[in-house]
Design a protein around this motif. Structure first.
Motif, PDB file in Angstrom:
ATOM      1  N   ASP A 533      48.369  34.758  41.603  1.00 27.20           N
ATOM      2  CA  ASP A 533      49.716  34.404  42.036  1.00 27.20           C
ATOM      3  C   ASP A 533      50.472  35.687  42.382  1.00 27.20           C
ATOM      4  N   LYS A 535      53.467  36.243  42.215  1.00 26.80           N
ATOM      5  CA  LYS A 535      54.518  36.489  41.237  1.00 26.80           C
ATOM      6  C   LYS A 535      53.991  37.231  40.011  1.00 26.80           C
ATOM      7  N   HIS A 536      52.678  37.153  39.783  1.00 22.96           N
ATOM      8  CA  HIS A 536      52.062  37.824  38.636  1.00 22.96           C
ATOM      9  C   HIS A 536      50.825  38.577  39.131  1.00 22.96           C
ATOM     10  N   VAL A 564      51.223  30.272  50.111  1.00 25.28           N
ATOM     11  CA  VAL A 564      52.161  31.378  49.941  1.00 25.28           C
ATOM     12  C   VAL A 564      52.889  31.601  51.257  1.00 25.28           C
ATOM     13  N   PRO A 568      55.250  39.501  48.838  1.00 25.70           N
ATOM     14  CA  PRO A 568      56.172  40.609  48.541  1.00 25.70           C
ATOM     15  C   PRO A 568      55.709  41.909  49.187  1.00 25.70           C
ATOM     16  N   TRP A 593      45.768  35.722  47.424  1.00 25.79           N
ATOM     17  CA  TRP A 593      47.087  35.464  46.841  1.00 25.79           C
ATOM     18  C   TRP A 593      47.404  33.986  47.013  1.00 25.79           C
ATOM     19  N   ALA A 595      49.484  30.467  44.963  1.00 27.67           N
ATOM     20  CA  ALA A 595      50.389  30.015  43.897  1.00 27.67           C
ATOM     21  C   ALA A 595      49.601  29.197  42.880  1.00 27.67           C
ATOM     22  N   GLN A 693      60.011  47.528  37.069  1.00 22.49           N
ATOM     23  CA  GLN A 693      61.077  46.589  36.700  1.00 22.49           C
ATOM     24  C   GLN A 693      62.388  47.334  36.441  1.00 22.49           C
TER      25      GLN A 693
END
Length: 695
Positions: A533, A535-536, A564, A568, A593, A595, A693
């Motif tokens: 994913d 996102k991760h 997707v 990013p 990639w 989801a 982050q």
């Protein structure tokens, strides 16, 4: 003929022990290629003969060289063609072959001269010559290397390689070839004949033959995906096996007037035999007739003379909403109302003009939700959730008109490939004039939406013409080979100089730590597919590749699943320094990639799956350890050492999933003391993630 030739070869070999295939071809008066073919046939019989490939090099004349041997060299031919009183240059150039080359060579050798007092005249300069070139070519064996190279450049001689086979007796030599059995059959077992038979050895590493099995059409693959989505959302599939429908259920029950243009033969296929249906629920039919002609339930109706003859006409159903009407009516016949969610995916038929995007037969996907006090907001929310599971997140809605829904909305989505908004479906809330005659409570609303199956399939597979998807123009290879989705390969984005320096600085702790380790085993080529994913992201792969690249060649390719919408920006450079399409790579990562949630999934050969970043790291560590046990020691250093690494890996797993900040203390520079372990690489990945982050 082959059996006869092999017998002759074996008989000759039995008498002479050893022989060359070239000599054998002369002895047996056969073509050398046939002899080689027969020898290869004998090689398949275990240890019957021994063979050794022999290559001999020899020089031979070219066609031009053979001409010189027969007629003399070109320069000698020019000299002989010159009379004592001379000859014009233009004449001699036309009188003999290879005159241009011969003239140049004779002039260089000093055999002839040019008199340029008037017209150029060629005259002899010497009284006699020796044709050295002709003499050399007649004795090729005595040429020096320098002479061979010179004549080779002049293309007078050429080197050829003669391949032959030296043949000898094998351990199981016999004058007769016994056919080897390939299978142990029931007959051989029953009569005991297997004891006297010789069997061909099994090749346990050979791949099995591909089974001739069926292949799903892309429409069926995408339909399966849609079904999964509906089932995930708690829908029940409606029975849609009746392609022929009466006009009553197809139009009238949906509050569609009998004079509506869609009920014309230009838009609908009418059935000629049987042309009519008569089996209707009469009480419900009367209510439908009344709401059409007189109105009711707060509606004025259409105020026309409703005719039963029109309702009885049979048609090929123009939409699966007719099935939705039947199911809602059946729901109320079973007793008190209960909320339901229905869906259907099946064929419908319309009298369309055939073109690149329209067929007379296509599939309709329909979803229906019936519950108390539903609103347009509920419809929009469900549509967002439904299309989100398809990977479509950018939606727009436009007011529209449908006879049986009010309000109605057309659904549009933004297509990244076409860079524009396209219509993908229709939706709305069923009108009270349709629902209340069925007996549904007044505070019950029904929301519904529909779209075709062909259009999203064409978008997923990149097809511009529907005839490439359905019909005689379909390419069967497309059916065999196409996946359920499109994987868009990521264009490689090179790292900026600053990014390269940052990565080197962050990972400098690993450099030269393990230099000099020897390979103790062979690592087979590994093709590992990782679904992750965005996102991760599984950033561990980047650190791992950097650490292991001095020992093993690695290649990484990245693809984006159709689920997707946008990757990013920081993932566009993911492992970019290893995306080199190296065919000789020992480890080949394919990162897709998609989801799927927090845990990445790695597919191994045989369709095995490993889930979770820590488990993937553990598996890759074992792969490396088989070839380089000292590079990333794990199980090779004993049970206690492996258990301690597993303990730290579990703590990292907890950090990843619980998002905790538990500190893992290091014994010294590395978690396990003097040795770098897979734990250090994972911790480095976590530290880099935290830094990003904070930024």
């Amino acid at each position: 003929m082959t059996k006869e030739l092999t017998d002759k070869i074996l008989n000759y070999l039995d008498e002479h022990e050893e022989v060359n295939s070239l000599d054998l071809a002369e002895i047996l008066k056969e073509n050398h290629q046939k002899i080689v073919g027969a020898i290869k046939s004998l090689e398949t019989v275990g240890d019957l003969i021994t063979t050794k490939q022999i290559s001999d090099r020899k020089w031979e004349l070219t066609s031009e060289g053979q001409h010189i041997v027969n007629h003399g060299s070109h320069e000698a031919a020019v000299y002989k063609a010159v009379p004592d009183d001379g000859i014009p240059q233009s004449k001699i150039m036309q009188s003999i072959p290879f005159a241009k080359i011969g003239f140049s060579k004779a002039l260089t050798a000093g055999w002839i001269q040019i008199d340029k007092s008037s017209t150029p005249i060629i005259k002899k300069k010497v009284t006699s010559i020796t044709d050295v070139t002709q003499n050399d070519l007649k004795n090729l064996a005595n040429l020096t290397d320098r002479q061979r190279n010179d004549y080779k450049k002049r293309k007078l001689i050429q080197e050829i390689i003669i391949k032959s086979v030296q043949l000898g007796k094998g351990l199981n030599f016999s004058r007769k070839v016994e056919k080897l059995e390939t299978e142990l059959t029931a007959d051989l077992l029953m009569n005991g004949a297997w004891k006297d038979k010789k069997f061909k050895p099994y090749n346990f590493e050979a791949l099995g033959a591909a089974l001739e099995v069926g292949h799903l059409h892309p429409l069926l693959k995408v339909r399966t995906e849609f079904k999964k989505i509906f089932f995930e959302m708690g829908f029940t599939e409606m029975p849609t096996n009746n392609f022929v429908e009466s006009s009553f259920w197809n139009f009238d029950a949906l509050f569609q007037p009998q004079q509506h243009p869609a009920r014309d033969a230009h838009d609908t296929f009418f059935i000629s035999d049987p042309s009519c249906s008569t089996n209707f629920p009469m009480d419900y039919l009367e209510k439908v007739k009344k709401v059409h002609s007189e109105g009711g339930y707060g509606s004025l109706g259409y105020c026309y003379d409703w005719k039963i003859e029109e309702a009885q006409k049979n048609v090929l159903r123009t939409h699966t909403t007719a099935v939705s009407a039947r199911m809602l009516f059946k729901l109320m016949q079973e007793g008190d109302f209960k909320p339901v969610k229905y869906f259907s995916i099946d064929r419908v038929f319309r009298n369309e003009t055939l073109d690149a995007t329209h067929l007379a037969e296509f599939h309709q996907i329909e979803g229906v939700v019936a519950d108390y006090n539903l609103t347009l907001g509920d419809l929009i929310g469900i549509l967002y959730e439904f299309f989100k599971k398809l990977g479509i997140t950018q939606l727009r809605f436009k007011p529209a008109y449908n006879p049986y829904t009010e309000p109605s909305m057309e659904i549009f989505c933004y297509h990244d490939g076409l860079k524009k908004w396209i219509e993908i479906g229709n939706s709305g809330m069923f009108r009270p004039e349709m629902l209340l005659p069925m007996g549904l409570p007044e505070n019950v609303n029904v929301i519904a939406w529909g779209l075709s199956l062909e259009r999203p399939t064409m978008i997923k597979y990149g097809l511009n013409n529907i005839r490439d998807l359905v019909g005689p123009r379909v390419n069967m290879e497309m059916v065999y080979n196409n996946p359920i989705c499109r994987l868009n390969k990521i264009k490689r984005v090179p790292l900026q100089e600053k990014e390269v320096e940052d990565r080197k600085q962050q990972l400098s702790k690993y450099e030269n730590k393990s230099c000099g380790f020897k390979q103790s085993g062979k690592l087979e080529k590994q093709k590992l597919i990782i679904f992750c994913d965005p996102k991760h992201p599984i950033k561990f792969i980047e650190s791992f590749c950097y650490f292991i690249k001095p020992y093993i060649s690695i290649s990484v390719s990245s693809h984006v699943h159709s689920s997707v919408q946008q990757l990013p920006n920081d993932l566009l450079t993911f492992c970019s320094e290893y995306q080199n399409s190296n065919e000789n790579a020992v480890i080949y990562f394919t990162v897709i990639w998609k989801a799927i949630g927090i845990d990445p999934i790695m597919h191994l050969s045989g369709m095995h799956q490993i889930m979770g970043e820590v488990n993937i790291a553990r598996y890759i560590n074992r792969l490396i350890e088989n070839a380089y046990p000292d590079v990333l020691p794990y199980e090779s250093k004993g049970v206690l050492y492996a258990n301690e690494i597993d303990y730290y890996l579990e703590k990292i797993h907890s950090i990843l999933h619980a998002n905790t900040c538990n500190d893992i203390r290091k014994k010294s520079r590395y978690i396990m003391g003097e040795n770098i372990s897979i734990v250090d690489i994972l911790l480095e990945t976590l530290e880099r993630s935290k830094q990003r982050q904070h930024k």
